[in-house]
Design a protein around this motif. Structure first.
Motif, PDB file in Angstrom:
ATOM      1  N   HIS A 178     -38.795  27.926  34.680  1.00  0.00           N
ATOM      2  CA  HIS A 178     -38.638  29.312  34.225  1.00  0.00           C
ATOM      3  C   HIS A 178     -40.000  29.997  34.122  1.00  0.00           C
ATOM      4  CE1 HIS A 178     -37.169  32.760  31.972  1.00  0.00           C
ATOM      5  NE2 HIS A 178     -38.154  32.556  31.128  1.00  0.00           N
ATOM      6  N   LYS A 202     -41.297  30.743  37.408  1.00  0.00           N
ATOM      7  CA  LYS A 202     -40.356  31.556  38.190  1.00  0.00           C
ATOM      8  C   LYS A 202     -39.950  30.864  39.500  1.00  0.00           C
ATOM      9  CE  LYS A 202     -41.948  35.979  36.313  1.00  0.00           C
ATOM     10  NZ  LYS A 202     -42.133  35.464  35.024  1.00  0.00           N
ATOM     11  N   PRO A 234     -36.966  28.716  41.420  1.00  0.00           N
ATOM     12  CA  PRO A 234     -35.574  28.260  41.405  1.00  0.00           C
ATOM     13  C   PRO A 234     -35.559  26.734  41.532  1.00  0.00           C
ATOM     14  CG  PRO A 234     -36.098  29.356  43.486  1.00  0.00           C
ATOM     15  CD  PRO A 234     -37.320  29.440  42.627  1.00  0.00           C
ATOM     16  N   ARG A 272     -30.891  28.040  36.218  1.00  0.00           N
ATOM     17  CA  ARG A 272     -31.920  28.829  35.531  1.00  0.00           C
ATOM     18  C   ARG A 272     -31.507  28.961  34.078  1.00  0.00           C
ATOM     19  NH1 ARG A 272     -29.835  33.504  34.193  1.00  0.00           N
ATOM     20  NH2 ARG A 272     -28.096  34.322  35.388  1.00  0.00           N
TER      21      ARG A 272
END
Length: 122
Positions: A22, A25, A27, A77
């Motif tokens: 996270h 950023k 995936p 996520r």
């Protein structure tokens, strides 16, 4: 913790990986979570199911083009609630243990995964 009845070491390991992804950023899908957390598939997917049921994470299947002949991956996520809850839980349970990515092979590093994901999307 809201929606989570039992906190286990595997859960904390998976949450560390998810928080790191996270923050970067990036995936991330289940196989990478397994490798980064150094946990077996059934263990990781059970934790992911629990986190998804608690709405700490959201999973989304990737869309493949007809020329891609591999299984679809499910990317995970943290949700807004999940970010706050995971960070609070990790701060309480592992205050002096910042996440250290320890990939088995170079291509497993989260930074490399981001580059590969970007290339796949092109």
């Amino acid at each position: 913790m809201a929606g989570i009845e039992r906190i286990t070491q595997p859960m904390l390991d998976v949450l560390e990986v998810l928080v790191h992804a996270h923050e970067e950023k990036i995936p991330i899908h289940g196989w990478v979570i397994m490798k980064e957390s150094k946990r077996a598939g059934p263990t990781v997917y059970k934790v992911l199911d629990r986190l998804e049921d608690a709405r700490w994470i959201a999973g989304e299947w990737e869309t493949l083009t007809p020329d891609q002949s591999r299984p679809r991956r499910r990317f995970y996520r943290l949700t807004g609630e999940g970010v706050l809850a995971a960070q609070a839980l990790l701060d309480a349970r592992r205050p002096s243990a910042p996440f250290q990515s320890n990939p088995v092979l170079d291509f497993l590093s989260l930074g490399r995964l981001k580059a590969l994901r970007h290339r796949d999307a092109s």
